[in-house]
Design an enzyme around this catalytic site. Sequence first.
Site, PDB file in Angstrom:
ATOM      1  N   THR A  13      33.046  53.282  77.953  1.00  0.00           N
ATOM      2  CA  THR A  13      33.520  51.992  78.457  1.00  0.00           C
ATOM      3  C   THR A  13      34.870  51.655  77.808  1.00  0.00           C
ATOM      4  OG1 THR A  13      32.524  50.561  76.753  1.00  0.00           O
ATOM      5  CG2 THR A  13      31.123  51.206  78.623  1.00  0.00           C
ATOM      6  N   SER A  17      42.443  52.131  78.470  1.00  0.00           N
ATOM      7  CA  SER A  17      43.576  52.093  77.542  1.00  0.00           C
ATOM      8  C   SER A  17      43.082  52.256  76.110  1.00  0.00           C
ATOM      9  CB  SER A  17      44.332  50.754  77.671  1.00  0.00           C
ATOM     10  OG  SER A  17      43.492  49.680  77.292  1.00  0.00           O
ATOM     11  N   ASP A  38      35.917  51.183  83.215  1.00  0.00           N
ATOM     12  CA  ASP A  38      36.734  50.057  82.767  1.00  0.00           C
ATOM     13  C   ASP A  38      36.715  49.012  83.871  1.00  0.00           C
ATOM     14  OD1 ASP A  38      39.082  49.801  80.438  1.00  0.00           O
ATOM     15  OD2 ASP A  38      39.467  48.548  82.182  1.00  0.00           O
ATOM     16  N   TYR A 158      35.788  37.017  67.368  1.00  0.00           N
ATOM     17  CA  TYR A 158      35.861  38.483  67.364  1.00  0.00           C
ATOM     18  C   TYR A 158      35.061  39.070  66.195  1.00  0.00           C
ATOM     19  CZ  TYR A 158      38.032  43.149  67.475  1.00  0.00           C
ATOM     20  OH  TYR A 158      38.252  44.504  67.539  1.00  0.00           O
ATOM     21  N   LYS A 162      31.765  41.595  66.488  1.00  0.00           N
ATOM     22  CA  LYS A 162      31.755  42.950  65.938  1.00  0.00           C
ATOM     23  C   LYS A 162      30.728  43.101  64.812  1.00  0.00           C
ATOM     24  CE  LYS A 162      34.905  44.794  68.598  1.00  0.00           C
ATOM     25  NZ  LYS A 162      34.565  45.872  69.566  1.00  0.00           N
TER      26      LYS A 162
END
Length: 249
Positions: A13, A17, A38, A158, A162
């Site tokens: 996934t 980029s 993507d 974020y 994570k």
Amino acid sequence: MSGIVAGKLAFVTGAGSGIGRAVCRILAREGAKVIASDQNSKNVADTVATLEGGDHTALTVNVTSSKSINDAFKSVIERYAKPPTLVVNSAGITRDKYMLKLSEEDFDQVINVNLKGTFLVTQIAVKAMVEAGVSNGASVVNIASIIAKLGNIGQTNYSASKAGVVAMTKSASMEFGKFGVRINAVLPGFIKTPMTDAVPEHILGMAAAKSPLNRVGTPDEVAEVVTFLCSNKSSFVHGASIEVTGGYH
């Protein structure tokens, strides 16, 4: 084709980029057939066009939607007659703001893509492997971040997403072992990707200075570690969080 993942089928996934694209390239170089997914269909088609070998696939997938992921896996099984046994969860976004200015929407979006997306893809993929009887020797690699451990100004959403990926990886490892599926997390430091292109040069310079190697990393340097974790070379690495940070901590 020879290579440490020769003959394996891999689902990646965030493949349009950055780290995801590099992972596709290194996996293909090492002999895997790659399903690059993507949300951006043009970018992921561009990724597949650069891969060595043949029989790779580009898919447009929204990792926050179980329907989108299930549809993708159905199409993969139709094409390859089996589900992938290598899965790399690299889809991720940032919506950086100081916590007191962070909107609920920006918090939810980051959690949905980075944490829920990793959960949904992993759950659907491992179910498919187990049902098809191909789970033994399979590997899931989740891209987390060193920010999961250290935190960072402007990244409360974020860092939480994570850190969730790291904790989920540890818990999942306790459940998946009996099926022969290994699952690990990779924690990149500051890596030069399109996601960091918006970061001012002087901030990147500060980040580089915090690494004993005195530079930021490249997507390929992360992808090499991911590919090792996908391969049987890492057959006793399970539930681990591997830092790829140039010593930044």
